[in-house]
Design a protein around this motif. Structure first.
Motif, mmCIF file in Angstrom:
data_model
loop_
_atom_site.group_PDB
_atom_site.id
_atom_site.type_symbol
_atom_site.label_atom_id
_atom_site.label_comp_id
_atom_site.label_asym_id
_atom_site.label_seq_id
_atom_site.Cartn_x
_atom_site.Cartn_y
_atom_site.Cartn_z
ATOM 1 N N GLY A 37 0.809 -1.220 0.000
ATOM 2 C CA GLY A 37 0.000 0.000 0.000
ATOM 3 C C GLY A 37 0.837 1.262 0.000
ATOM 4 O O GLY A 37 0.497 2.241 -0.662
ATOM 5 N N ASP A 38 1.960 1.251 0.725
ATOM 6 C CA ASP A 38 2.781 2.463 0.826
ATOM 7 C C ASP A 38 4.226 2.029 0.978
ATOM 8 O O ASP A 38 4.596 1.386 1.961
ATOM 9 N N ASN A 39 5.055 2.385 0.000
ATOM 10 C CA ASN A 39 6.479 2.012 0.039
ATOM 11 C C ASN A 39 7.348 3.219 0.383
ATOM 12 O O ASN A 39 8.566 3.148 0.287
ATOM 13 N N GLN A 40 6.712 4.330 0.790
ATOM 14 C CA GLN A 40 7.470 5.554 1.073
ATOM 15 C C GLN A 40 7.424 5.909 2.558
ATOM 16 O O GLN A 40 8.321 6.576 3.066
ATOM 17 N N ASN A 41 6.351 5.521 3.266
ATOM 18 C CA ASN A 41 6.171 5.921 4.662
ATOM 19 C C ASN A 41 5.987 4.684 5.536
ATOM 20 O O ASN A 41 5.100 3.859 5.287
ATOM 21 N N GLN A 43 4.846 2.544 8.838
ATOM 22 C CA GLN A 43 3.658 2.656 9.693
ATOM 23 C C GLN A 43 4.131 3.066 11.094
ATOM 24 O O GLN A 43 4.973 2.379 11.687
#
Ligand code: HEM
Length: 509
Positions: A37-41, A43
């Motif tokens: 879902g998100d490869n930059q931020n 969790q």
């Protein structure tokens, strides 16, 4: 044949990729195939809190990164590879039953060129022998011809190899290569004089991998279908011609590009300027071994004046698509032999037959020969099983042999050749050493400029040796090889020529 084989290997690669869920393009996934879902931020617990262990994408990405390296090769760590094809051009069925040499046979190959001593990203300008390793994917299994650019070696017995490499590698105290350590070792190894003379000539700094010859160094055995054997040495002759760099050129190249050998090969293949080598053999009948005053199975010797026969041509025409998967994970081993090609009794080769396959079980892993770059095109069928990272597809419960339920048949025509023996076991050096003569012959064969470069290159390193006894012994070895060679070196080092001459007189060849 060539395209079918590669089509088959290509298909195997695609199938392997699909099996692991890899896709050329499309949604980004984790290793289990689930979308990211998100490869930059990462969790985090709120805007100011710590990162969460449950962010499996973060954890997996870091875990995989942490494990990206495998051990580099203990020697020959710096290398570059290329795919190509070997075509057999002569009928030598009288000599060997190996199908790779049946006239007209086309065999896919993978070649890895290398430097020897320093690490994986070290400068390619450094003086060294160069590795020239060729994997032939023959219909009878893989044959690896693991050679160098120079036709001889420093030592003749495998038991000396770890000590030699330790002396040549950077010091365990300073992490810098040190001529004091190197020549401390070689002053005890007079048989190294020939190889040292070659490696300190400009052949020790090739202009490119394309402009280098290759050599098996050792004699192997060719065995024909009647079980008769003969000794054979191999030489790759560069169709680009042999080109070297002198010390000034080395300094100039290194100041702008320490990857010049890799860059040259990759660029040439990318622009379709495919390099080629002709393969030559020299052949000795077993009865001829006794007729030399040196031992022809001594890896510090060439076979001078023996005619060469051309047996094929190799072209390199495809760069690897992934350096790690192909060049780094490739496992070349003198133990990878095929029917019709066997090791000779050369004591250095005998050690190599064990050492490479052994290091690769550790470096690449127990099942490293299943990797696409290493697996043979010939089917593999035996009871070897399990081990880390095994991805063979095994369908039978018969993991033993012999069996009536699932016969895996032996072929008696493929037995090793037999060698007549007598006497007792021993730990003795070879009887016919002749340590210095071929070094002198090589020196005298150089033109005036090449001799001057050799003296300057060697004096540069020998001159750093602080121990006067070590320097004297080394000078006496070169003097024994050739008086002019030893005298000029002594002069360059401001040594005492009378002492050197006396030391040389006491040497037994
Ligand atoms: C007893 C003497 C020797 C021993 C024990 C020895 C051992 C080794 C080992 C352990 C490796 C690393 C292999 C790997 O990690 O895949 C290696 C690489 C290599 N050796 Fe030797 N070596 C010896 C002599 C020689 C000689 C005489 C030659 C040349 C004829 C040679 C040519 C090479 C080459 C070309 C490679 C690099 C292969 C590649 O590109 O992967 N070695 N050697």
């Amino acid at each position: 044949m060539y395209s079918t084989v590669f089509a088959r290997r290509g298909l195997a690669l695609v199938l392997a990729a699909l099996a692991f869920g890899a896709k050329a393009q499309g949604p980004l996934t984790r290793d289990n195939g689930a979308p990211v879902g998100d490869n930059q931020n990462s969790q985090t617990a709120g805007p100011r809190g710590p990162a969460l262990l449950q962010d499996v994408q973060l954890i997996q990405k870091l875990q995989r990164f942490d494990r990206e390296r495998i051990p580099e090769r203990v020697v020959h760590a710096r290398g570059t590879g290329a795919h190509g094809e070997f075509v057999a051009t002569a009928d030598i069925s009288r000599l060997t039953r190996a199908q790779v040499f049946a006239k007209g046979t086309r065999t896919p190959v993978f070649v890895r060129f290398s430097t020897v001593i320093h690490g994986q990203h070290s400068p390619e300008t450094l003086r060294d022998p160069r590795g020239f390793a060729t994997k032939f994917y023959t219909t009878e299994g893989n044959w690896d011809l693991v050679g160098n650019n120079l036709p001889v070696f420093f030592i003749r017995d495998a038991i000396k190899f770890p000590d030699m490499v330790h002396s040549l590698k950077p010091s365990p105290v300073t992490n810098i290569q040190d001529p004091n350590r190197v020549f401390d070792f070689f002053s005890h190894v007079p048989e190294a004089t020939h190889m040292l003379t070659r490696v300190y000539s400009d052949l020790g700094t090739p202009a490119s991998y394309r402009s280098m010859d290759g050599s098996s160094v050792h004699a192997y055995k060719f065995v024909n279908s009647a079980g008769e054997y003969r000794y054979v040495k191999f030489r790759w002759a560069s169709k680009q011609g042999v080109k070297t760099l002198d010390a000034k050129q080395v300094a100039e190249v290194q100041s702008r590009d320490f990857n010049h050998l890799t860059r040259d090969l990759v660029d040439a293949i990318a622009r379709k300027d495919y390099p080629q080598w002709d393969l030559y053999i020299q052949v000795l009948e077993p009865a001829q071994l006794a007729s030399f005053d040196f031992d022809p199975l001594d890896a510090t010797k060439i076979w001078p004046d023996l005619p060469e026969t051309m047996v094929g041509t190799m072209i390199l025409n495809r760069n690897p698509s992934n350096v790690f998967q192909e060049t780094e994970q490739s496992a070349f081993a003198p133990a990878n032999l095929v029917p019709g090609i066997e090791p000779s009794e050369d004591r250095l080769l005998q050690g190599r037959v064990f050492s490479y396959a052994d290091t690769q079980l550790y470096r690449v892993g127990t099942n490293g020969l299943q990797l696409p770059i290493n697996r043979p095109q010939a089917a593999v069928l035996n009871g070897n099983q399990d081990g880390a990272a095994n991805f063979a597809i095994t369908v039978s419960d018969v993991n033993y042999q012999p069996s009536r339920r699932f016969p895996m048949t032996e072929d008696a025509t493929m037995k090793y050749s037999t060698l007549p023996l007598g006497g007792s076991t021993q730990q003795q050096r070879l009887q016919r050493t002749v340590n210095f003569r071929q070094a002198g012959e090589f020196y005298r064969g150089l033109d005036a400029g090449a001799k001057t470069n050799l003296i300057a290159n060697l004096a540069g390193d020998l001159g750093q040796v602080k121990d006067s006894e070590t320097r004297l012994i080394m000078l006496s070895h070169f003097y024994k090889a050739d008086a002019d060679y030893g005298s000029r070196l002594t002069q360059a080092l401001k040594g005492d020529i009378a002492l050197v001459r006396r030391a040389a007189e006491s040497l037994v060849d």
